[in-house]
Design an enzyme around this catalytic site. Structure first.
Site, PDB file in Angstrom:
ATOM      1  N   MET A   1      10.595  24.449   1.498  1.00 11.75           N
ATOM      2  CA  MET A   1       9.837  23.600   0.589  1.00 11.75           C
ATOM      3  C   MET A   1      10.736  22.758  -0.314  1.00 11.75           C
ATOM      4  SD  MET A   1       6.843  24.565  -2.167  1.00 11.75           S
ATOM      5  CE  MET A   1       5.690  25.077  -0.899  1.00 11.75           C
TER       6      MET A   1
ATOM      7  N   LYS B   1       0.835  -1.196   0.000  1.00 17.84           N
ATOM      8  CA  LYS B   1       0.000   0.000   0.000  1.00 17.84           C
ATOM      9  C   LYS B   1       0.876   1.254   0.000  1.00 17.84           C
ATOM     10  CE  LYS B   1      -0.400   0.150   5.056  1.00 17.84           C
ATOM     11  NZ  LYS B   1      -1.315   0.247   6.208  1.00 17.84           N
TER      12      LYS B   1
ATOM     13  N   TYR C   1      14.677  30.394   6.822  1.00 19.31           N
ATOM     14  CA  TYR C   1      13.583  31.232   7.305  1.00 19.31           C
ATOM     15  C   TYR C   1      13.598  31.380   8.826  1.00 19.31           C
ATOM     16  CZ  TYR C   1      11.549  30.659   2.645  1.00 19.31           C
ATOM     17  OH  TYR C   1      11.323  30.675   1.294  1.00 19.31           O
TER      18      TYR C   1
END
Length: 387
Positions: free
Chosen positions: A325, A44, A277
């Site tokens: 990101m 899965k 950041y």
């Protein structure tokens, strides 16, 4: 600031190397642990992030008898790829692709009367019986039919549908809540409840091909739970399902995935330089910083900010500042590996690199999540494929 030169032939931005030879060896280890029980390879979530189809093929080649998926779509994709043999899928919602599953000869799990009604209608439409497995809730409290009147109703209705030639009850099964904690009282309680619910079903006339409750940790540590079939998920991929009891090597398993990236930049920075950041990391002195071009869009946990371990130039480094990101930074402490040098996030540990379990500890989660969340922007590179 100055930069170090690039390696002439840099590697991919990032890669997840999948060692299918290790996966086949893990299957053989699990088969030995399972005794007389057959082994289901659970693939899965795209094979826990490793690639469902290549891993399914390798598992079958090594002796797994069944494949398991959560969703019908996952099971149908295996059939579309030409995977043979028995496949079970267990997570359904109303209106699911019952007929397609029936026509693809996929076993479907039923936890309640609504599901039985839908699969019976699909079987009538398909003109052939559905292979169904009845799931018992023995104490996990998720999917599965409750004991007592609910179980009696489901068993009786399934047998009537079987007598009409609309279904074939091929299995009775359940799932543990705490098998990764050997000795937990719920394990014995669930086994007792499973035997009771199974005995009731068989007394009513159910003749299952397979009875199963054991997941990866139970396969390794609860031999009384093996019955006819064990469902091996995370252990298949060489990750320990119970780190408190042992490493993968302690269980005879080898991690299958190695995640690495190529340094995109190496540069000198002065003391007091903020990194990423929020400037949650500030360089304590003159140093070198390395840019690793993967981030939370690739599945790197943002929770690894300031804690995630990475092997660069033979040394463990720690993520400096926040994971962004698409990238994160490591403080190289003055070392100057060339741009394009390999940064290994996790692997088997043979070269001193961190493991998925090290990342899990750093992020306050489990290694299951670490490997499964690696995203599609990271190409899977398969090695040691079956001949």
């Amino acid at each position: 600031m100055s930069e170090t030169p690039a390696v002439p032939t840099a590697a991919l931005r990032a890669r997840a190397e999948i060692d299918l030879g290790a996966l086949r060896a893990n299957v053989r280890t699990l088969r030995a642990r399972a005794g007389s029980a057959a082994v289901m390879a659970v693939v899965k979530s795209d094979g826990y992030g490793h690639g469902a189809v290549p891993c399914a093929r390798a598992a079958l080649a090594a002796g797994a008898s069944w494949l398991g998926t959560a969703t019908a779509e996952e099971a149908l994709a295996l059939r579309a790829a030409g995977l043979p043999g028995r496949i079970l899928c267990w997570l359904w919602v109303p209106g699911g692709p019952w007929r397609q599953a029936i026509e693809a000869d996929i076993d479907v799990s039923l936890s309640g009367m609504w599901a039985l009604r839908e699969v019976v209608e699909a079987a009538r439409s398909a003109g052939r019986p559905a292979r169904v497995q009845l799931k018992a809730d023995t104490g996990l409290g998720r999917n599965g039919c409750q004991p007592g009147e609910d179980w009696s109703e489901l068993v009786g209705a399934a047998l009537r549908a079987e007598a009409e030639g609309l279904v074939r009850v091929t299995g009775v099964w359940s799932h543990f809540a705490c098998a990764d904690e050997p000795g937990h009282p719920s394990i014995a309680a669930q086994l007792t409840r499973f035997r009771e619910m199974l005995a009731y079903a068989e007394a009513q006339g159910v003749r299952p091909e397979v009875r199963h409750i054991a997941n990866s940790p139970a396969t390794l540590t609860v031999p009384d739970s093996h019955f006819d079939l064990v469902r091996t998920g995370i252990a298949l991929y060489g990750v320990s399902p119970s780190p408190e009891l042992g490493t993968p090597a302690d269980f005879g398993l080898r991690p299958v995935m190695t995640l690495s990236a190529s340094l995109a930049l190496v540069k000198h920075t002065p003391a007091g330089h903020g990194v990423s950041y929020g400037h949650h990391y500030v360089t304590p002195g003159d140093t070198t910083l390395g840019l690793v071009p993967v981030g939370y869009a690739d599945g790197i946990p943002r929770h690894a900010s300031g804690t995630g371990p990475v092997l660069v130039g033979g040394k463990w480094r720690t993520i400096a500042g926040r994971v962004a990101m698409d990238q994160f930074v490591v403080d190289l402490g003055g070392d100057e590996p060339p741009v394009g040098s390999e940064a290994v996030l996790f692997g088997p540990g043979d070269r001193g690199e961190p493991t998925a379990e090290d990342w899990a500890q750093a992020c306050g989660t489990i290694a299951y999540e670490i490997v499964t969340r690696i995203g599609t922007r990271v190409p899977r590179v398969y090695v040691n494929a079956p001949m």
